[in-house]
Write a protein that holds these residues in place. Structure first.
Motif, PDB file in Angstrom:
ATOM      1  N   GLU A 168       0.806  -1.217   0.000  1.00  0.00           N
ATOM      2  CA  GLU A 168       0.000   0.000   0.000  1.00  0.00           C
ATOM      3  C   GLU A 168       0.842   1.271   0.000  1.00  0.00           C
ATOM      4  OE1 GLU A 168      -3.707  -2.278   2.171  1.00  0.00           O
ATOM      5  OE2 GLU A 168      -2.557  -0.865   3.350  1.00  0.00           O
ATOM      6  N   GLU A 169       2.059   1.178   0.550  1.00  0.00           N
ATOM      7  CA  GLU A 169       2.925   2.361   0.635  1.00  0.00           C
ATOM      8  C   GLU A 169       3.253   2.931  -0.733  1.00  0.00           C
ATOM      9  OE1 GLU A 169       3.737   4.355   2.994  1.00  0.00           O
ATOM     10  OE2 GLU A 169       3.701   3.098   4.754  1.00  0.00           O
ATOM     11  N   SER A 170       3.343   2.069  -1.711  1.00  0.00           N
ATOM     12  CA  SER A 170       3.770   2.531  -3.009  1.00  0.00           C
ATOM     13  C   SER A 170       2.729   3.507  -3.592  1.00  0.00           C
ATOM     14  CB  SER A 170       4.019   1.300  -3.868  1.00  0.00           C
ATOM     15  OG  SER A 170       3.844   1.591  -5.180  1.00  0.00           O
ATOM     16  N   PHE A 171       1.468   3.254  -3.302  1.00  0.00           N
ATOM     17  CA  PHE A 171       0.401   4.216  -3.650  1.00  0.00           C
ATOM     18  C   PHE A 171       0.672   5.552  -2.959  1.00  0.00           C
ATOM     19  CE2 PHE A 171      -3.660   5.298  -1.188  1.00  0.00           C
ATOM     20  CZ  PHE A 171      -4.056   6.339  -2.008  1.00  0.00           C
ATOM     21  N   HIS A 172       1.091   5.506  -1.705  1.00  0.00           N
ATOM     22  CA  HIS A 172       1.298   6.738  -0.953  1.00  0.00           C
ATOM     23  C   HIS A 172       2.399   7.592  -1.559  1.00  0.00           C
ATOM     24  CE1 HIS A 172      -0.460   4.776   2.934  1.00  0.00           C
ATOM     25  NE2 HIS A 172      -1.258   4.711   1.903  1.00  0.00           N
ATOM     26  N   GLN A 173       3.496   6.928  -1.901  1.00  0.00           N
ATOM     27  CA  GLN A 173       4.614   7.699  -2.426  1.00  0.00           C
ATOM     28  C   GLN A 173       4.266   8.291  -3.794  1.00  0.00           C
ATOM     29  OE1 GLN A 173       8.322   5.732  -3.287  1.00  0.00           O
ATOM     30  NE2 GLN A 173       9.498   7.597  -2.925  1.00  0.00           N
ATOM     31  N   ARG A 174       3.597   7.474  -4.613  1.00  0.00           N
ATOM     32  CA  ARG A 174       3.247   7.958  -5.948  1.00  0.00           C
ATOM     33  C   ARG A 174       2.261   9.125  -5.897  1.00  0.00           C
ATOM     34  NH1 ARG A 174       2.960   3.746 -10.444  1.00  0.00           N
ATOM     35  NH2 ARG A 174       4.977   2.731 -10.298  1.00  0.00           N
ATOM     36  N   GLN A 175       1.285   9.044  -4.977  1.00  0.00           N
ATOM     37  CA  GLN A 175       0.336  10.159  -4.929  1.00  0.00           C
ATOM     38  C   GLN A 175       1.065  11.435  -4.473  1.00  0.00           C
ATOM     39  OE1 GLN A 175      -1.461  11.875  -2.159  1.00  0.00           O
ATOM     40  NE2 GLN A 175       0.107  11.093  -0.768  1.00  0.00           N
ATOM     41  N   GLY A 176       2.069  11.280  -3.613  1.00  0.00           N
ATOM     42  CA  GLY A 176       2.836  12.444  -3.175  1.00  0.00           C
ATOM     43  C   GLY A 176       3.630  13.039  -4.328  1.00  0.00           C
ATOM     44  N   PHE A 177       4.282  12.168  -5.080  1.00  0.00           N
ATOM     45  CA  PHE A 177       5.089  12.649  -6.206  1.00  0.00           C
ATOM     46  C   PHE A 177       4.181  13.310  -7.250  1.00  0.00           C
ATOM     47  CE2 PHE A 177       7.832  12.268  -9.991  1.00  0.00           C
ATOM     48  CZ  PHE A 177       8.979  12.853  -9.475  1.00  0.00           C
ATOM     49  N   ASP A 178       2.997  12.752  -7.424  1.00  0.00           N
ATOM     50  CA  ASP A 178       2.029  13.310  -8.364  1.00  0.00           C
ATOM     51  C   ASP A 178       1.646  14.744  -7.973  1.00  0.00           C
ATOM     52  OD1 ASP A 178       0.162  12.818 -10.633  1.00  0.00           O
ATOM     53  OD2 ASP A 178      -1.357  13.161  -9.078  1.00  0.00           O
ATOM     54  N   ILE A 179       1.446  14.963  -6.675  1.00  0.00           N
ATOM     55  CA  ILE A 179       1.140  16.326  -6.204  1.00  0.00           C
ATOM     56  C   ILE A 179       2.325  17.247  -6.489  1.00  0.00           C
ATOM     57  CG2 ILE A 179       0.780  17.760  -4.132  1.00  0.00           C
ATOM     58  CD1 ILE A 179      -0.828  15.411  -2.933  1.00  0.00           C
ATOM     59  N   MET A 180       3.545  16.746  -6.210  1.00  0.00           N
ATOM     60  CA  MET A 180       4.744  17.559  -6.450  1.00  0.00           C
ATOM     61  C   MET A 180       4.886  17.900  -7.934  1.00  0.00           C
ATOM     62  SD  MET A 180       5.993  18.218  -3.552  1.00  0.00           S
ATOM     63  CE  MET A 180       7.681  18.762  -3.451  1.00  0.00           C
ATOM     64  N   MET A 181       4.610  16.937  -8.807  1.00  0.00           N
ATOM     65  CA  MET A 181       4.720  17.198 -10.254  1.00  0.00           C
ATOM     66  C   MET A 181       3.759  18.304 -10.668  1.00  0.00           C
ATOM     67  SD  MET A 181       5.411  13.767 -12.466  1.00  0.00           S
ATOM     68  CE  MET A 181       3.960  12.860 -12.019  1.00  0.00           C
ATOM     69  N   LYS A 182       2.541  18.182 -10.156  1.00  0.00           N
ATOM     70  CA  LYS A 182       1.519  19.173 -10.497  1.00  0.00           C
ATOM     71  C   LYS A 182       1.968  20.574 -10.041  1.00  0.00           C
ATOM     72  CE  LYS A 182      -2.779  19.007 -12.150  1.00  0.00           C
ATOM     73  NZ  LYS A 182      -2.997  18.290 -13.432  1.00  0.00           N
ATOM     74  N   MET A 183       2.455  20.648  -8.818  1.00  0.00           N
ATOM     75  CA  MET A 183       2.850  21.948  -8.270  1.00  0.00           C
ATOM     76  C   MET A 183       4.102  22.482  -8.969  1.00  0.00           C
ATOM     77  SD  MET A 183       0.742  22.374  -5.443  1.00  0.00           S
ATOM     78  CE  MET A 183       1.579  23.568  -4.473  1.00  0.00           C
ATOM     79  N   ALA A 184       5.058  21.587  -9.210  1.00  0.00           N
ATOM     80  CA  ALA A 184       6.334  22.017  -9.798  1.00  0.00           C
ATOM     81  C   ALA A 184       6.135  22.499 -11.233  1.00  0.00           C
ATOM     82  CB  ALA A 184       7.358  20.891  -9.742  1.00  0.00           C
ATOM     83  N   ASN A 185       5.105  21.965 -11.893  1.00  0.00           N
ATOM     84  CA  ASN A 185       4.825  22.387 -13.267  1.00  0.00           C
ATOM     85  C   ASN A 185       3.711  23.428 -13.336  1.00  0.00           C
ATOM     86  OD1 ASN A 185       6.729  20.646 -14.524  1.00  0.00           O
ATOM     87  ND2 ASN A 185       5.361  18.938 -14.084  1.00  0.00           N
ATOM     88  N   GLY A 186       3.322  23.937 -12.190  1.00  0.00           N
ATOM     89  CA  GLY A 186       2.215  24.896 -12.157  1.00  0.00           C
ATOM     90  C   GLY A 186       2.679  26.340 -12.297  1.00  0.00           C
ATOM     91  N   THR A 187       1.963  27.236 -11.686  1.00  0.00           N
ATOM     92  CA  THR A 187       2.327  28.659 -11.732  1.00  0.00           C
ATOM     93  C   THR A 187       3.614  28.870 -10.931  1.00  0.00           C
ATOM     94  OG1 THR A 187       1.152  29.158  -9.689  1.00  0.00           O
ATOM     95  CG2 THR A 187      -0.135  29.260 -11.733  1.00  0.00           C
ATOM     96  N   PRO A 188       4.288  29.995 -11.151  1.00  0.00           N
ATOM     97  CA  PRO A 188       5.504  30.265 -10.359  1.00  0.00           C
ATOM     98  C   PRO A 188       5.234  30.189  -8.856  1.00  0.00           C
ATOM     99  CG  PRO A 188       5.328  31.842 -12.164  1.00  0.00           C
ATOM    100  CD  PRO A 188       4.064  31.026 -12.192  1.00  0.00           C
ATOM    101  N   ALA A 189       4.075  30.641  -8.433  1.00  0.00           N
ATOM    102  CA  ALA A 189       3.762  30.600  -6.991  1.00  0.00           C
ATOM    103  C   ALA A 189       3.640  29.155  -6.513  1.00  0.00           C
ATOM    104  CB  ALA A 189       2.470  31.367  -6.720  1.00  0.00           C
ATOM    105  N   GLN A 190       3.017  28.312  -7.356  1.00  0.00           N
ATOM    106  CA  GLN A 190       2.879  26.901  -6.972  1.00  0.00           C
ATOM    107  C   GLN A 190       4.243  26.231  -6.915  1.00  0.00           C
ATOM    108  OE1 GLN A 190       0.023  25.920 -10.025  1.00  0.00           O
ATOM    109  NE2 GLN A 190      -1.655  25.805  -8.536  1.00  0.00           N
ATOM    110  N   LYS A 191       5.085  26.565  -7.877  1.00  0.00           N
ATOM    111  CA  LYS A 191       6.423  25.972  -7.872  1.00  0.00           C
ATOM    112  C   LYS A 191       7.198  26.408  -6.631  1.00  0.00           C
ATOM    113  CE  LYS A 191      10.441  24.870 -10.561  1.00  0.00           C
ATOM    114  NZ  LYS A 191      11.190  24.913 -11.802  1.00  0.00           N
TER     115      LYS A 191
END
Lengths: 325, 114
Positions: A168-191
């Protein structure tokens, strides 16, 4: 890693039995609940599994903070599922500990009274939504480093709990990385928020592995018993080596000026976290120690009437059934 | 051979806890049958006030990802378990009966698959 600085218990058992026990472990046999085991093995395991379980339970709090504030309904549902998993992980681990002759309520009491610890990482606050990404990516990532080898630990119920948890942990890490990807590729403020989350969680994540244990007698005993599978330094190195390229992929900067690839050792050189801060957090002086314990105690006390009421109801039903028979 | 010991776990006192003992929900062992025709399999344990709640809790703790289509619960204290000290006398009778395994018999290759 959800268990830190686990003191191993000295054991005063018959040397012959101890040697036979060690031989079983060396041969890769699993130790099962009712089998003979050294008192030190049993006590060390209770301490370690208990601390691990407490970490899962307390670990719900920093993320629970964001369930009602998740940016979309989908993110909210995902976060809710993750926090529910953590409750489940805590329960798997409490059952494993219970096979060693301690009850779950006793473990709760020891958490609430401060006699037992949980991982230092959960004493840091989650200030922004990006922290949900950083926690999944870094904190769960660090936990996986430790938990994957623990699937081979010598104590059967602990190993089996780890198998379920790792799935189950692997789901946890991936969902976290997914949030980071979204933010890192978002607006300058999100990054900026994503970078800020990495800045704040990097060193506390490195602390999760505990201080260097190359000279620790406790670690040596735990490793001989296969309760601990790797040294803290090995796991920390592995974590850094895995995480740095992921940060690069995100376009984020690991907050360490000394970070450099070392071709000779085939890994990164990196700065150690501030170990004084670590010991201070363990002592109870982290930013959220008091809040976390207070939340657990309140939940326990305010849930008492539910536990007692359900037990009374079950007894009443049992009595009615007996009378009808 | 001594009579089977109750429960699957050793009953030992808590080594570190000196908390006052209070009524705790009993422990239940949980068995789940997956979708592919296998038997119910022990997956772990949990606390619940009664069987009905044990099944509901088991649903939440052990089947969050479609792991099962049927749940059995049994109070841990109701399980009788063989004692690990009797491993020898209990299983030894089977050890010298190699003819119980199909590989004991040499079947000529000419006979084909059997």
């Amino acid at each position: 890693m959800y268990a830190q600085m686990i003191r191993s218990e000295a054991t005063q058992d018959d040397p012959e039995r101890l040697a036979a026990f060690q031989a079983r472990i060396d041969a890769g046999e699993k130790i099962e609940p009712k089998e003979w085991m050294p008192e030190g093995y049993r006590k060390t395991l209770i301490r370690q599994i208990g601390q691990h379980a407490h970490s899962e339970i307390v670990g719900q709090l920093p993320e629970g903070n964001w369930i009602t504030r998740a940016p979309t309904l989908e993110r909210k549902a995902i976060l809710l599922a993750k926090v529910q998993d953590e409750a489940g992980h805590g329960l798997y681990l409490y059952c494993a500990a219970e096979t060693l002759g301690v009850s779950r309520d006793e473990l709760f009491e020891m958490l609430n009274s401060g006699k037992m610890k949980y991982s230092s990482i959960f004493n840091y606050p989650t200030l922004t939504w990006a922290d949900m990404g950083a926690v999944g990516w870094l904190v769960d990532g660090a936990a996986i480093m430790n938990q994957v080898p623990l699937q081979r630990t010598s104590y059967g119920p602990y190993a089996r709990a780890m198998v379920r948890i790792c799935k189950e942990e692997s789901f946890h890490q991936r969902q976290g990385f997914d949030i980071m990807m979204k933010m890192a590729n978002g607006t300058p403020a999100q990054k900026r928020m994503a970078q800020d989350a990495l800045d704040r969680f990097w060193y506390p994540s490195l602390m999760m592995f505990g201080p260097s244990d190359k000279d620790s007698v406790h670690s040596a005993q735990s490793m001989a018993w296969k309760i601990k599978m790797n040294t803290n330094d090995e796991l920390r190195q592995k974590f850094v080596d895995q995480t740095v390229p992921q940060a690069e992929y995100l376009g984020l900067t690991v907050p360490d000026d000394t970070l450099a690839w070392n071709a000779e050792k085939g890994g990164y050189d990196f700065a150690q976290p501030d170990w004084d801060e670590f010991y201070d957090v363990l002592k109870g002086n982290g930013p959220c120690n008091a809040d976390r314990l207070e939340a657990r105690r309140t939940a326990w006390d305010e849930g008492a009437w539910v536990r007692e009421g359900m037990l009374a109801h079950a007894e009443k039903k049992r009595a009615a059934r007996m009378a009808a028979e | 051979m001594s009579s089977p010991a109750p429960g699957p776990y050793a009953k030992t006192a808590a080594p570190e806890g000196d908390a006052p003992k209070r009524a705790e929900w009993p422990l239940w062992e949980i068995f789940i049958r997956g979708q592919h025709g296998l038997s119910h399999r022990h997956v772990g344990s949990l606390h619940a006030p009664d069987a009905e709640k044990a099944i509901l809790n088991a649903r939440d703790v052990y089947t969050r990802r479609n792991e099962g289509v049927s749940i059995w619960v049994v109070e841990s204290a109701a399980i009788a378990a063989s004692s690990p000290d009797e491993k020898g006398p209990l299983y030894e009778p089977a050890n010298d009966k190699v003819y119980r395994h199909p590989t004991f018999f040499d079947i000529p290759d000419d006979v084909g698959a059997m």
